[in-house]
Design an enzyme around this catalytic site. Structure first.
Site, short mmCIF file in Angstrom:
data_model
loop_
_atom_site.label_atom_id
_atom_site.label_comp_id
_atom_site.label_asym_id
_atom_site.label_seq_id
_atom_site.Cartn_x
_atom_site.Cartn_y
_atom_site.Cartn_z
N LYS A 90 0.85 -1.25 -0.09
CA LYS A 90 -0.10 0.06 0.00
C LYS A 90 0.88 1.15 -0.06
O LYS A 90 1.88 1.16 0.33
CB LYS A 90 -1.01 -0.03 1.09
N TYR A 140 15.06 30.33 6.94
CA TYR A 140 14.01 31.17 7.55
C TYR A 140 13.77 31.05 9.01
O TYR A 140 14.10 30.16 9.64
CB TYR A 140 12.68 30.41 7.06
#
Length: 390
Positions: free
Chosen positions: A39, A271
């Site tokens: 999956k 940042y």
């Protein structure tokens, strides 16, 4: 410079390691069949190549969450038994039935839609009944089990379906000794016994996920479902490291250093300036970020092997890039930066990144995005000694 070396970033997938992991898991669950769970695009490794490699190593079943994942395996030419279990009303039941995929029913609404789709397809559905033995997610509550089993048996006698499996899922198999493990086993055995008393003759009974495959032999029954362990990652640190469990991580995530430059002491990095250089230094720009699946939560803590040394993400991880403080070292632009791998060369592992981001290793590998190319090595079983194929 070859194509692999020139990539901005790559996730190298070692299919020989995956085959070896499947062999180890089959030995741990001797007597039971093995379902290779692919999956979420094979937990980020690539569903189709991993499914093929797992089949080569003896996996007799493939498992997916969504029906579309299962149908994609069929479209890629994978035969044999495939099961999918995460359905919502109006799903592609008929397509799955026509593709000979085992579907899961954990409630009456699902059974009704399966019967209607089987009638439209003109062939019986292969259906596995799911019980909620204590996880509290999908599956039928024990109190409602007689109704579901009775309706499924009626549909089976009418020729609409074949009940091929009885299954459930553990809540705490990754916590050895947790009282819910014994409790769920007891409930599961009772529900299976009831269904069989009512005439159900399942091909497979299954409860064990990766941690249960490794540590709870009494839960192996006819089939074990191995997900994360197949990809060489320990299901939980409490169970042991990958190496201690005899597993080898399949994915190595690497990038090419984009820039190396001098920076003075006190220079802010990324940042918010959550990191400032403590002294004159060199900075390396690594061109992957949270858009590629590098967790922003690992800002200031994620480990990276560059130039033979493990560095730490300096400041915030940005969308496409992050910085490491090279402490005066000067690797060339284009040098390899390894975020995680098996650990053989001193590189960090997915577990190291999980700890840095306060999550689990499942998330680290599964979240690596589609813009990071998967490069497959040892694609065929006769390449076990090495070689690269793309």
């Amino acid at each position: 410079m070859n194509e692999t070396a020139s990539l901005r970033a790559r996730a190298e997938i070692d299919l020989a390691a995956l085959r070896a992991n499947v062999s180890v898991l089959r030995e741990r669950a001797a007597g039971a069949q093995l379902m290779a769970v692919v999956k979420s695009d094979g937990y980020g490794h690539g569903a189709v190549p991993c499914a093929r490699a797992a089949r080569e190593a003896g996996a007799t079943w493939l498992g997916t969450a969504t029906p579309h994942e299962a149908l994609a395996l069929r479209a890629a030419g994978l035969d044999g038994r495939i099961m999918c279990w995460l359905w919502t009303p109006g799903g592609p039941w008929r397509e799955a039935i026509e593709a000979d995929i085992d579907v899961s029913a954990g409630g009456m609404w699902a059974l009704r839609e399966i019967v209607a789709a089987a009638e439209a397809a003109g062939r019986p559905a292969r259906v596995q009944l799911k019980a909620d033995t204590g996880l509290g997610r999908g599956g039928c509550q024990p109190a409602d089990w007689p109704e579901l089993v009775g309706a499924a048996r009626d549909a089976e006698r009418a020729g609409h379906l074949r009940i091929t499996g009885l299954w459930s899922h553990f809540a705490c198999a990754d916590e050895p000794g947790h009282p819910s493990i014994a409790a769920q086993l007891a409930v599961y055995r009772d529900l299976v016994a009831y269904a069989e008393k009512e005439g159900v003759e399942p091909e497979v009974r299954h409860l064990a996920n990766s941690p249960a495959t490794l540590t709870i032999p009494e839960a192996h029954f006819d089939l074990v479902r191995t997900g994360i362990a197949m990809y060489g990652i320990s299901p939980a640190p409490e169970l042991g490291t990958s190496a201690e469990l005899g597993l080898r991580p399949v994915m190595t995530l690497a990038a090419a250093v984009a820039l190396v430059k001098d920076a003075p002491a006190g220079h802010g990095v990324s940042y918010g300036h959550h990191y400032t250089t403590p002294a004159d230094t060199t900075l390396g720009l690594i061109p992957v970020g949270y858009a590629d699946g590098v967790p922003r939560h690992a800002s200031g803590s994620g480990p990276v092997l560059v130039g033979g040394k493990v560095r730490t993400v300096a400041g915030r991880v940005a969308m496409d890039q992050f910085v490491v403080d090279l402490e005066g070292d000067r690797p060339e632009a284009g040098a390899e930066a390894v975020l995680f791998g098996p650990g053989d060369r001193g590189e960090p592992t997915a577990q190291d990144w999980a700890e840095a981001a306060d999550t689990i290793a499942y998330e680290i590998v599964t979240r690596i995005g589609a813009r990071v190319p998967r490069v497959y090595v040892n694609e065929t079983a006769d390449e076990l000694t090495g070689g690269t194929a793309q």
